[in-house]
Design an enzyme around this catalytic site. Sequence first.
Site, mmCIF file in Angstrom:
data_model
loop_
_atom_site.group_PDB
_atom_site.id
_atom_site.type_symbol
_atom_site.label_atom_id
_atom_site.label_comp_id
_atom_site.label_asym_id
_atom_site.label_seq_id
_atom_site.Cartn_x
_atom_site.Cartn_y
_atom_site.Cartn_z
ATOM 1 N N ARG A 123 0.840 -1.212 0.000
ATOM 2 C CA ARG A 123 0.000 0.000 0.000
ATOM 3 C C ARG A 123 0.864 1.247 0.000
ATOM 4 O O ARG A 123 1.979 1.234 0.528
ATOM 5 C CB ARG A 123 -0.951 0.011 1.190
ATOM 6 C CG ARG A 123 -0.298 0.058 2.566
ATOM 7 C CD ARG A 123 -0.052 1.443 3.122
ATOM 8 N NE ARG A 123 0.161 1.410 4.555
ATOM 9 C CZ ARG A 123 0.927 2.254 5.217
ATOM 10 N NH1 ARG A 123 1.614 3.181 4.571
ATOM 11 N NH2 ARG A 123 1.049 2.174 6.530
ATOM 12 N N GLU A 231 -6.246 7.345 7.560
ATOM 13 C CA GLU A 231 -5.218 8.238 8.114
ATOM 14 C C GLU A 231 -4.672 9.210 7.063
ATOM 15 O O GLU A 231 -4.234 10.314 7.402
ATOM 16 C CB GLU A 231 -4.102 7.372 8.691
ATOM 17 C CG GLU A 231 -3.047 8.134 9.437
ATOM 18 C CD GLU A 231 -1.972 7.185 9.950
ATOM 19 O OE1 GLU A 231 -2.287 6.327 10.796
ATOM 20 O OE2 GLU A 231 -0.823 7.295 9.478
ATOM 21 N N ARG A 235 -5.465 5.613 0.536
ATOM 22 C CA ARG A 235 -4.485 4.533 0.645
ATOM 23 C C ARG A 235 -4.736 3.663 -0.571
ATOM 24 O O ARG A 235 -5.857 3.180 -0.769
ATOM 25 C CB ARG A 235 -4.688 3.722 1.940
ATOM 26 C CG ARG A 235 -4.223 4.457 3.215
ATOM 27 C CD ARG A 235 -2.721 4.338 3.368
ATOM 28 N NE ARG A 235 -2.157 5.181 4.405
ATOM 29 C CZ ARG A 235 -1.903 4.798 5.663
ATOM 30 N NH1 ARG A 235 -2.233 3.578 6.068
ATOM 31 N NH2 ARG A 235 -1.319 5.618 6.508
ATOM 32 N N CYS A 279 1.064 10.965 9.082
ATOM 33 C CA CYS A 279 1.980 10.535 10.139
ATOM 34 C C CYS A 279 3.424 10.600 9.638
ATOM 35 O O CYS A 279 3.738 10.062 8.573
ATOM 36 C CB CYS A 279 1.649 9.104 10.575
ATOM 37 S SG CYS A 279 2.610 8.607 12.015
ATOM 38 N N THR A 281 5.801 8.932 10.453
ATOM 39 C CA THR A 281 6.395 7.597 10.301
ATOM 40 C C THR A 281 6.255 7.101 8.864
ATOM 41 O O THR A 281 7.012 6.242 8.437
ATOM 42 C CB THR A 281 5.737 6.560 11.238
ATOM 43 O OG1 THR A 281 4.348 6.488 10.927
ATOM 44 C CG2 THR A 281 5.894 6.927 12.694
ATOM 45 N N ARG A 288 3.906 0.596 2.651
ATOM 46 C CA ARG A 288 4.097 -0.570 3.524
ATOM 47 C C ARG A 288 3.853 -1.806 2.685
ATOM 48 O O ARG A 288 2.788 -1.951 2.077
ATOM 49 C CB ARG A 288 3.143 -0.538 4.721
ATOM 50 C CG ARG A 288 3.482 -1.623 5.757
ATOM 51 C CD ARG A 288 2.717 -1.442 7.057
ATOM 52 N NE ARG A 288 1.411 -2.071 7.049
ATOM 53 C CZ ARG A 288 1.178 -3.352 7.375
ATOM 54 N NH1 ARG A 288 2.167 -4.138 7.750
ATOM 55 N NH2 ARG A 288 -0.052 -3.838 7.341
ATOM 56 N N ARG A 319 2.788 -7.287 12.854
ATOM 57 C CA ARG A 319 1.423 -6.870 13.218
ATOM 58 C C ARG A 319 0.548 -8.111 13.330
ATOM 59 O O ARG A 319 0.941 -9.196 12.919
ATOM 60 C CB ARG A 319 0.840 -5.915 12.166
ATOM 61 C CG ARG A 319 1.579 -4.589 12.091
ATOM 62 C CD ARG A 319 0.916 -3.608 11.128
ATOM 63 N NE ARG A 319 1.599 -2.323 11.165
ATOM 64 C CZ ARG A 319 1.168 -1.216 10.565
ATOM 65 N NH1 ARG A 319 0.037 -1.234 9.873
ATOM 66 N NH2 ARG A 319 1.834 -0.094 10.648
ATOM 67 N N GLU A 324 -2.588 -3.515 12.262
ATOM 68 C CA GLU A 324 -1.996 -2.877 13.434
ATOM 69 C C GLU A 324 -2.946 -2.973 14.638
ATOM 70 O O GLU A 324 -4.161 -2.818 14.483
ATOM 71 C CB GLU A 324 -1.730 -1.403 13.105
ATOM 72 C CG GLU A 324 -0.701 -0.779 13.996
ATOM 73 C CD GLU A 324 -0.273 0.600 13.497
ATOM 74 O OE1 GLU A 324 -0.991 1.202 12.686
ATOM 75 O OE2 GLU A 324 0.791 1.057 13.960
HETATM 76 P P1 ADP Z 1 -1.913 -0.221 6.871
HETATM 77 O O1 ADP Z 1 -1.734 0.675 8.051
HETATM 78 O O2 ADP Z 1 -0.636 -0.612 6.233
HETATM 79 O O3 ADP Z 1 -2.858 0.295 5.836
HETATM 80 P P2 ADP Z 1 -3.255 -2.085 8.706
HETATM 81 O O4 ADP Z 1 -2.250 -2.658 9.643
HETATM 82 O O5 ADP Z 1 -4.185 -1.045 9.192
HETATM 83 O O6 ADP Z 1 -2.474 -1.601 7.388
HETATM 84 O O7 ADP Z 1 -4.103 -3.247 8.073
HETATM 85 C C1 ADP Z 1 -5.169 -2.984 7.207
HETATM 86 C C2 ADP Z 1 -5.770 -4.259 6.682
HETATM 87 O O8 ADP Z 1 -4.880 -4.829 5.720
HETATM 88 C C3 ADP Z 1 -5.993 -5.317 7.744
HETATM 89 O O9 ADP Z 1 -7.188 -5.992 7.462
HETATM 90 C C4 ADP Z 1 -4.821 -6.258 7.519
HETATM 91 O O10 ADP Z 1 -5.049 -7.572 7.949
HETATM 92 C C5 ADP Z 1 -4.719 -6.201 6.029
HETATM 93 N N1 ADP Z 1 -3.432 -6.678 5.536
HETATM 94 C C6 ADP Z 1 -2.207 -6.177 5.779
HETATM 95 N N2 ADP Z 1 -1.267 -6.899 5.144
HETATM 96 C C7 ADP Z 1 -1.926 -7.890 4.492
HETATM 97 C C8 ADP Z 1 -1.530 -8.951 3.619
HETATM 98 N N3 ADP Z 1 -0.248 -9.149 3.311
HETATM 99 N N4 ADP Z 1 -2.495 -9.753 3.129
HETATM 100 C C9 ADP Z 1 -3.795 -9.554 3.417
HETATM 101 N N5 ADP Z 1 -4.237 -8.560 4.210
HETATM 102 C C10 ADP Z 1 -3.315 -7.751 4.739
HETATM 103 MG MG MG Z 2 -2.541 1.979 9.363
#
Ligand code: ADP
Ligand code: MG
Length: 368
Positions: A123, A231, A235, A279, A281, A288, A319, A324
């Site tokens: 993402r 956020e 995204r 953020c 970060t 990510r 995570r 997260e």
């Molecule tokens: P971010 O902050 O990077 O957008 P989050 O930690 O908030 O991600 O997670 C958002 C969603 O994306 C959650 O449902 C998480 O399980 C999903 N997710 C993250 N990585 C993967 C992955 N490799 N495969 C499937 N779902 C994922």
């Molecule tokens: Mg997030």
Amino acid sequence: MPFDEKIDLIAKLKSENPANIALQCFDPAYFQTLDSDGQRRLMACLNSGIENPDSEMGCYACQPGDYDDFRPFFAKALAARHKVPKDARHENNWSLEGVGELPDGGVLDFSAIGLPALSMRVRVGRNLADFSLPGSMTRDDRVSLEARMMDPFGKLIADPGFGGAYHSLTPGSPNEIDAAAYQKLVDDHIMFKDMSNDTYLTAAGIASDWPYGRGCYVSADRGFIVWVGEEDHLRIICMEHGTILNRVFDRLKAALDMVSGIEGLEFAMSGDYGVVTSCPTNLGTAMRASVLIQLPNLTSDGTDKRAKQIAKPLGLAVRGLGGEHTPIGADGTVDISPSARFCITEAEIIAALYKGISLLKKEEDRAS
Ligand code: ADP
Ligand code: MG
């Protein structure tokens, strides 16, 4: 609270919370050099870290220009968080050419290191240059931003390579989905969680007006997703179950190029800091790259404690199964991603995920 009282409060919290980067980097002498509008804006950035003194970062940008306009503060905070010099400049680059230690041909294939197909996700955050960042948006701003995205999403929906639909949480939206449909999208790892439960995002103003202006575009094959109103304004996400990590990375780049070519979508960028995000970060790449992977040996106590210990020196974050602040899966599944976002290229992040997973797998096998 008047600013002089707030400055006293920051001084007190600063001595009690050595790990809160924003409080540590706040300099009252610099603050006094700002005009009243500047003081109000910088204080808004720090609000989350003041209300949540246990924060690690402790601040969010609220306007696209904040990083540049308050450079004496943010340069220090970025240096502390990302372990870079204060005058560090970020360069974006998606090309794997020249990135060290790649397998032959640059194909990042998990099956070559003995892994089964994994859920892979990449993402990036993006913010529109002509809106306040989410921490300072009004409800009308949030709804207007979502409305602005309808034309771009219409173009994606009409394109056979994308198709799909837009799902809105905004009450009364023609694309509104009900609570059950929303929950199903969350459970399917497609849609983001209810932000109003997050104390950091709430104190930052980012979760305000929930669920107005929130939604997501999902392609017909569910592999390309755009969140609206989390956020960051947007995204932009690619997801796929498979072994070739390049596929999600390349698809995301192609889709991002297409979306950024759509008229009316100018993304906030900083000359020195790259992609602007709420953020600090995430600043720079806002990227990510993660996989969901089972690590039953490293999580045999039912927690991610041991996995985190091993992952951290490899530059990897752990995570939970739902992202997260969520618990690990019952089968020991965790979400692993490189921690770095700033002063690293997009290509280096994807290579770091592949290399990190191969090292982590060795540790998992050793722990059996
Ligand atoms: P971010 O902050 O990077 O957008 P989050 O930690 O908030 O991600 O997670 C958002 C969603 O994306 C959650 O449902 C998480 O399980 C999903 N997710 C993250 N990585 C993967 C992955 N490799 N495969 C499937 N779902 C994922
Ligand atoms: Mg997030």
